[in-house]
Motif scaffolding. Structure first.
Motif, PDB file in Angstrom:
ATOM      1  N   GLY A 211       5.218   4.597  -7.240  1.00 55.37           N
ATOM      2  CA  GLY A 211       5.878   4.380  -8.584  1.00 55.37           C
ATOM      3  C   GLY A 211       6.626   5.614  -9.084  1.00 55.37           C
ATOM      4  O   GLY A 211       6.670   6.641  -8.541  1.00 55.37           O
TER       5      GLY A 211
ATOM      6  N   PHE B 207      -0.213   0.985  -8.312  1.00 52.43           N
ATOM      7  CA  PHE B 207       0.770   1.155  -7.255  1.00 52.43           C
ATOM      8  C   PHE B 207       0.012   1.577  -6.255  1.00 52.43           C
ATOM      9  O   PHE B 207       0.375   1.200  -5.039  1.00 52.43           O
ATOM     10  CB  PHE B 207       1.769   2.130  -7.747  1.00 52.43           C
ATOM     11  CG  PHE B 207       2.731   1.464  -8.626  1.00 52.43           C
ATOM     12  CD1 PHE B 207       3.733   0.589  -8.159  1.00 52.43           C
ATOM     13  CD2 PHE B 207       2.997   1.929  -9.979  1.00 52.43           C
ATOM     14  CE1 PHE B 207       4.523   0.039  -8.905  1.00 52.43           C
ATOM     15  CE2 PHE B 207       4.036   1.526 -10.779  1.00 52.43           C
ATOM     16  CZ  PHE B 207       4.611   0.443 -10.294  1.00 52.43           C
TER      17      PHE B 207
ATOM     18  N   ALA C 259       8.947   1.258  -5.184  1.00 54.00           N
ATOM     19  CA  ALA C 259       7.496   1.184  -4.665  1.00 54.00           C
ATOM     20  C   ALA C 259       7.307   0.090  -3.652  1.00 54.00           C
ATOM     21  O   ALA C 259       6.745   0.044  -2.558  1.00 54.00           O
ATOM     22  CB  ALA C 259       6.409   0.736  -5.706  1.00 54.00           C
TER      23      ALA C 259
END
Length: 271
Positions: A70, A117, A76
């Motif tokens: 991210g 993430f 992502a």
């Protein structure tokens, strides 16, 4: 241990035959379109070369920045999709490994959601490794404060034991000089399964060829530090990754690298 070369060295990406100057055991292909894959397979088969892939390969026509952690959710998600395409392709090619940058190297670096993430990306990398039996190696980057040092990478690798590291010596050198390079070897040891080798200064000015011992040029990362990495980690491959436009390889460097690559064997039987 295999001596390899990245397609980063090519001035013309389609000129695969120029790679034969390096007499490589392995070639790491980076950002080739899907149309190039049959020729890559044929080239490797004809010259008894083991392929490896660097994500994203195949390269999609429209690809945002490669930002696996991210903070942009779309970037992502695109990084995960590109990783899956690369691993699937690697399985079809019988590739030695897949290299994937981790974490996102571009600012900003917000703390919020970084761990989420990172976990999503590494969980997918683990799933793909297990499903396709192709090692996914995360490559150390430089300037993300949430994961840059050897100790920080070890924390993630301890959480995801099916994954290992591709040590980019130039990135580690930018982070903290030769001491940082040695730290990666000492801290991560056999979790380092491939090494990217080139020369650069602490400002990160390009990927210069790593000089041969008697070339009259002194590398920024000393020879004994590189030798320490190879002895300590015993990676399956060491891959020359300098930029294009530097002419033919210095055979003295290849001879210097060939000796430990032939003498040292990887720690893992499957390699």
């Amino acid at each position: 241990m295999m001596l390899g070369v990245s397609t980063s060295v090519l001035q013309v990406k389609s000129d695969l035959e120029a790679l034969l100057e390096y007499k490589p055991d392995l070639v790491e292909f980076y950002t080739y379109p899907v149309e190039a894959l049959p020729r890559i397979l044929k080239f490797c088969a004809e010259h008894d070369i083991r392929p490896a892939l660097h994500t994203p390969t195949p390269h999609p026509q429209l690809m945002p920045r490669y930002c696996p952690t991210g903070p942009d959710p779309q970037e992502a998600a695109a990084a995960i999709a590109a990783l899956e395409s690369t691993v699937r392709c690697a399985a079809d090619l019988g590739a030695q490994h897949v290299v994937a940058h981790f974490p996102t190297p571009y600012p900003p670096f917000p703390v919020e959601e970084f761990e989420d993430f990172a976990a999503a990306f590494l969980a997918e990398a683990t799933r793909l490794t297990q499903l396709f039996q192709v090692p996914v190696l995360i490559e150390n980057m430089t300037n993300n404060p949430h994961c840059a040092s050897a100790e920080q990478y070890l924390r993630f690798l301890d959480q995801w034991p099916d994954l290992d590291l591709c040590l980019d010596i130039g990135h580690a050198h930018q982070l903290g000089g030769p001491e940082a390079v040695q730290s990666f070897a000492d801290v991560l040891g056999p979790r380092i399964r491939s090494v990217h080798l080139y020369d650069n200064d602490r400002a990160g000015s390009g990927h210069r060829p790593y000089p041969a011992r008697d070339s009259g040029t002194h590398p920024q990362v000393p020879y004994d530090v590189v030798a320490h990495v190879l002895r300590t980690c015993r990676p399956a491959a060491v891959v020359l990754e300098h930029d294009a436009g530097h002419g033919h390889p210095d055979r003295r460097l290849l001879e210097w690298l060939r000796e430990p690559t032939e003498r040292l064997s990887p720690r893992r039987d499957e390699q």
